[in-house]
Scaffold this motif. Structure first.
Motif, PDB file in Angstrom:
ATOM      1  N   ARG A 138       0.833  -1.204   0.000  1.00 35.08           N
ATOM      2  CA  ARG A 138       0.000   0.000   0.000  1.00 35.08           C
ATOM      3  C   ARG A 138       0.867   1.255   0.000  1.00 35.08           C
ATOM      4  O   ARG A 138       0.615   2.193  -0.769  1.00 35.08           O
ATOM      5  N   ILE A 139       1.884   1.277   0.823  1.00 37.35           N
ATOM      6  CA  ILE A 139       2.771   2.447   0.871  1.00 37.35           C
ATOM      7  C   ILE A 139       3.460   2.644  -0.478  1.00 37.35           C
ATOM      8  O   ILE A 139       3.527   3.754  -1.008  1.00 37.35           O
ATOM      9  N   ARG A 140       3.945   1.562  -1.042  1.00 32.84           N
ATOM     10  CA  ARG A 140       4.612   1.667  -2.350  1.00 32.84           C
ATOM     11  C   ARG A 140       3.650   2.198  -3.408  1.00 32.84           C
ATOM     12  O   ARG A 140       4.023   3.058  -4.214  1.00 32.84           O
ATOM     13  N   SER A 141       2.422   1.699  -3.396  1.00 34.49           N
ATOM     14  CA  SER A 141       1.433   2.157  -4.355  1.00 34.49           C
ATOM     15  C   SER A 141       1.158   3.647  -4.188  1.00 34.49           C
ATOM     16  O   SER A 141       1.087   4.396  -5.173  1.00 34.49           O
ATOM     17  N   LEU A 142       1.035   4.110  -2.948  1.00 33.30           N
ATOM     18  CA  LEU A 142       0.791   5.533  -2.707  1.00 33.30           C
ATOM     19  C   LEU A 142       1.956   6.390  -3.175  1.00 33.30           C
ATOM     20  O   LEU A 142       1.758   7.512  -3.655  1.00 33.30           O
ATOM     21  N   LEU A 143       3.173   5.872  -3.050  1.00 33.24           N
ATOM     22  CA  LEU A 143       4.360   6.648  -3.414  1.00 33.24           C
ATOM     23  C   LEU A 143       4.648   6.647  -4.904  1.00 33.24           C
ATOM     24  O   LEU A 143       5.222   7.606  -5.423  1.00 33.24           O
ATOM     25  N   THR A 144       4.299   5.571  -5.603  1.00 35.15           N
ATOM     26  CA  THR A 144       4.754   5.428  -6.981  1.00 35.15           C
ATOM     27  C   THR A 144       3.655   5.376  -8.032  1.00 35.15           C
ATOM     28  O   THR A 144       3.957   5.460  -9.219  1.00 35.15           O
ATOM     29  N   SER A 145       2.400   5.236  -7.624  1.00 35.05           N
ATOM     30  CA  SER A 145       1.320   5.079  -8.604  1.00 35.05           C
ATOM     31  C   SER A 145       0.536   6.369  -8.765  1.00 35.05           C
ATOM     32  O   SER A 145       0.396   7.147  -7.819  1.00 35.05           O
ATOM     33  N   ASN A 146       0.004   6.551  -9.942  1.00 38.79           N
ATOM     34  CA  ASN A 146      -0.879   7.694 -10.156  1.00 38.79           C
ATOM     35  C   ASN A 146      -2.297   7.312  -9.700  1.00 38.79           C
ATOM     36  O   ASN A 146      -2.565   6.134  -9.426  1.00 38.79           O
ATOM     37  N   ARG A 150      -3.823   3.531  -8.781  1.00 42.53           N
ATOM     38  CA  ARG A 150      -4.274   3.184  -7.424  1.00 42.53           C
ATOM     39  C   ARG A 150      -5.723   2.722  -7.440  1.00 42.53           C
ATOM     40  O   ARG A 150      -6.092   1.756  -6.772  1.00 42.53           O
ATOM     41  N   TYR A 151      -6.544   3.419  -8.215  1.00 38.98           N
ATOM     42  CA  TYR A 151      -7.955   3.048  -8.330  1.00 38.98           C
ATOM     43  C   TYR A 151      -8.100   1.654  -8.938  1.00 38.98           C
ATOM     44  O   TYR A 151      -8.836   0.814  -8.423  1.00 38.98           O
ATOM     45  N   GLU A 152      -7.401   1.399 -10.034  1.00 40.99           N
ATOM     46  CA  GLU A 152      -7.498   0.095 -10.698  1.00 40.99           C
ATOM     47  C   GLU A 152      -7.002  -1.031  -9.790  1.00 40.99           C
ATOM     48  O   GLU A 152      -7.596  -2.106  -9.755  1.00 40.99           O
ATOM     49  N   GLU A 153      -5.936  -0.774  -9.050  1.00 37.36           N
ATOM     50  CA  GLU A 153      -5.415  -1.777  -8.131  1.00 37.36           C
ATOM     51  C   GLU A 153      -6.431  -2.080  -7.020  1.00 37.36           C
ATOM     52  O   GLU A 153      -6.684  -3.226  -6.691  1.00 37.36           O
ATOM     53  N   PHE A 154      -7.014  -1.036  -6.450  1.00 37.42           N
ATOM     54  CA  PHE A 154      -8.014  -1.219  -5.403  1.00 37.42           C
ATOM     55  C   PHE A 154      -9.217  -1.998  -5.944  1.00 37.42           C
ATOM     56  O   PHE A 154      -9.686  -2.944  -5.303  1.00 37.42           O
ATOM     57  N   ALA A 155      -9.694  -1.618  -7.127  1.00 40.58           N
ATOM     58  CA  ALA A 155     -10.853  -2.295  -7.735  1.00 40.58           C
ATOM     59  C   ALA A 155     -10.546  -3.753  -8.036  1.00 40.58           C
ATOM     60  O   ALA A 155     -11.416  -4.624  -7.883  1.00 40.58           O
ATOM     61  N   MET A 156      -9.310  -4.042  -8.440  1.00 35.32           N
ATOM     62  CA  MET A 156      -8.930  -5.414  -8.733  1.00 35.32           C
ATOM     63  C   MET A 156      -8.790  -6.248  -7.453  1.00 35.32           C
ATOM     64  O   MET A 156      -9.256  -7.375  -7.383  1.00 35.32           O
ATOM     65  N   LEU A 157      -8.142  -5.667  -6.444  1.00 40.43           N
ATOM     66  CA  LEU A 157      -7.907  -6.407  -5.199  1.00 40.43           C
ATOM     67  C   LEU A 157      -9.172  -6.572  -4.360  1.00 40.43           C
ATOM     68  O   LEU A 157      -9.336  -7.585  -3.687  1.00 40.43           O
ATOM     69  N   TYR A 158     -10.038  -5.563  -4.377  1.00 36.84           N
ATOM     70  CA  TYR A 158     -11.200  -5.556  -3.480  1.00 36.84           C
ATOM     71  C   TYR A 158     -12.489  -5.193  -4.212  1.00 36.84           C
ATOM     72  O   TYR A 158     -13.150  -4.207  -3.873  1.00 36.84           O
ATOM     73  N   PRO A 159     -12.883  -5.976  -5.213  1.00 34.54           N
ATOM     74  CA  PRO A 159     -14.088  -5.613  -5.976  1.00 34.54           C
ATOM     75  C   PRO A 159     -15.342  -5.536  -5.110  1.00 34.54           C
ATOM     76  O   PRO A 159     -16.213  -4.693  -5.346  1.00 34.54           O
ATOM     77  N   LEU A 174      -7.607   6.260  -1.202  1.00 38.61           N
ATOM     78  CA  LEU A 174      -6.717   6.307  -2.364  1.00 38.61           C
ATOM     79  C   LEU A 174      -5.916   7.605  -2.442  1.00 38.61           C
ATOM     80  O   LEU A 174      -5.002   7.719  -3.252  1.00 38.61           O
ATOM     81  N   GLY A 175      -6.279   8.583  -1.629  1.00 37.42           N
ATOM     82  CA  GLY A 175      -5.568   9.858  -1.650  1.00 37.42           C
ATOM     83  C   GLY A 175      -5.907  10.704  -2.858  1.00 37.42           C
ATOM     84  O   GLY A 175      -5.045  11.407  -3.392  1.00 37.42           O
ATOM     85  N   VAL A 176      -7.181  10.633  -3.287  1.00 41.98           N
ATOM     86  CA  VAL A 176      -7.630  11.435  -4.424  1.00 41.98           C
ATOM     87  C   VAL A 176      -8.890  12.193  -4.017  1.00 41.98           C
ATOM     88  O   VAL A 176      -9.559  11.831  -3.052  1.00 41.98           O
ATOM     89  N   SER A 177      -9.219  13.228  -4.779  1.00 40.63           N
ATOM     90  CA  SER A 177     -10.445  13.973  -4.494  1.00 40.63           C
ATOM     91  C   SER A 177     -11.655  13.135  -4.906  1.00 40.63           C
ATOM     92  O   SER A 177     -11.551  12.196  -5.696  1.00 40.63           O
ATOM     93  N   LEU A 184     -12.629   8.551 -12.443  1.00 39.70           N
ATOM     94  CA  LEU A 184     -12.035   7.213 -12.583  1.00 39.70           C
ATOM     95  C   LEU A 184     -13.125   6.142 -12.585  1.00 39.70           C
ATOM     96  O   LEU A 184     -13.041   5.170 -13.335  1.00 39.70           O
ATOM     97  N   TYR A 185     -14.118   6.319 -11.752  1.00 43.05           N
ATOM     98  CA  TYR A 185     -15.196   5.349 -11.617  1.00 43.05           C
ATOM     99  C   TYR A 185     -16.026   5.262 -12.904  1.00 43.05           C
ATOM    100  O   TYR A 185     -16.471   4.196 -13.288  1.00 43.05           O
ATOM    101  N   SER A 186     -16.184   6.393 -13.572  1.00 40.32           N
ATOM    102  CA  SER A 186     -17.010   6.409 -14.781  1.00 40.32           C
ATOM    103  C   SER A 186     -16.304   5.804 -15.994  1.00 40.32           C
ATOM    104  O   SER A 186     -16.932   5.464 -16.974  1.00 40.32           O
TER     105      SER A 186
END
Length: 187
Positions: A138-146, A150-159, A174-177, A184-186
């Protein structure tokens, strides 16, 4: 309690006699939506295994901004672990966001259980290791992913969580507005 046994036996097998002993270290607690299990400043005596419902572990900074560290759903463990393991006051909150049930246990119970039934030491070691790995990812994703990644990873891991958690909370996690999450959802 059968859910507890099934959860344990995903990692180690236990006899009926062992499980009868293990059960004595847990208490069932029903939790209402918006109920807190831990408040900042509390003495943290417990960790919780989620049987049903969804919870969030978060902290609030000096400006009142909330940061969600973890969601917890069925078969996930949660607490303010730095405070739990170090016998310190909580600097995090644990709040129920979908009513459910948890099993409650203490650090002393965990240690006694592991001492009495050595397989439980292995069980807790595997659970702790898996939690640590997930936290680093999770920390790595927050530091290195746009945000999109992050959204796609979350949706894939926790549908299933995508349907159960309000979008406002997912955006905070996810640290986004909220607006960015809607875009992203749409997609």
């Amino acid at each position: 309690m059968e859910r507890l046994r099934k959860h344990i036996e995903e990692i180690v097998s236990v006899s009926d006699h062992e499980f009868e002993h293990i059960k004595t270290f847990f208490t069932l607690k029903r939790v209402r939506k918006h109920q807190f299990l831990i408040h900042e400043g509390d003495e943290v005596k417990y960790e919780f295994l989620v049987l049903s419902g969804i919870f969030k572990v978060f902290y609030v900074d000096e400006h009142g901004k909330e940061y969600i560290l973890q969601f917890a759903k069925e078969n996930w463990w949660m607490s303010d672990y730095p405070a739990f393991f170090k016998a310190q006051k909580a600097d995090m909150f644990v709040e129920c966001i979908e009513a459910g049930e948890v099993l409650v246990s203490t650090l002393e119970s965990r240690e006694k259980m592991s001492s009495d039934i050595h397989k439980m030491d292995q069980f807790f070691r595997v659970k702790l290791t898996n939690g640590y790995v997930a936290l680093q990812q999770r920390i790595r994703s927050l530091l290195t992913s746009n945000p999109q990644q992050r959204y796609e990873e979350f949706a894939m891991l926790y549908p299933d969580l995508m349907q159960r958690i309000p979008k406002k909370l997912i955006s905070e996690y996810l640290g986004v507005s909220r607006e960015t999450l809607s875009r992203l959802y749409s997609k």
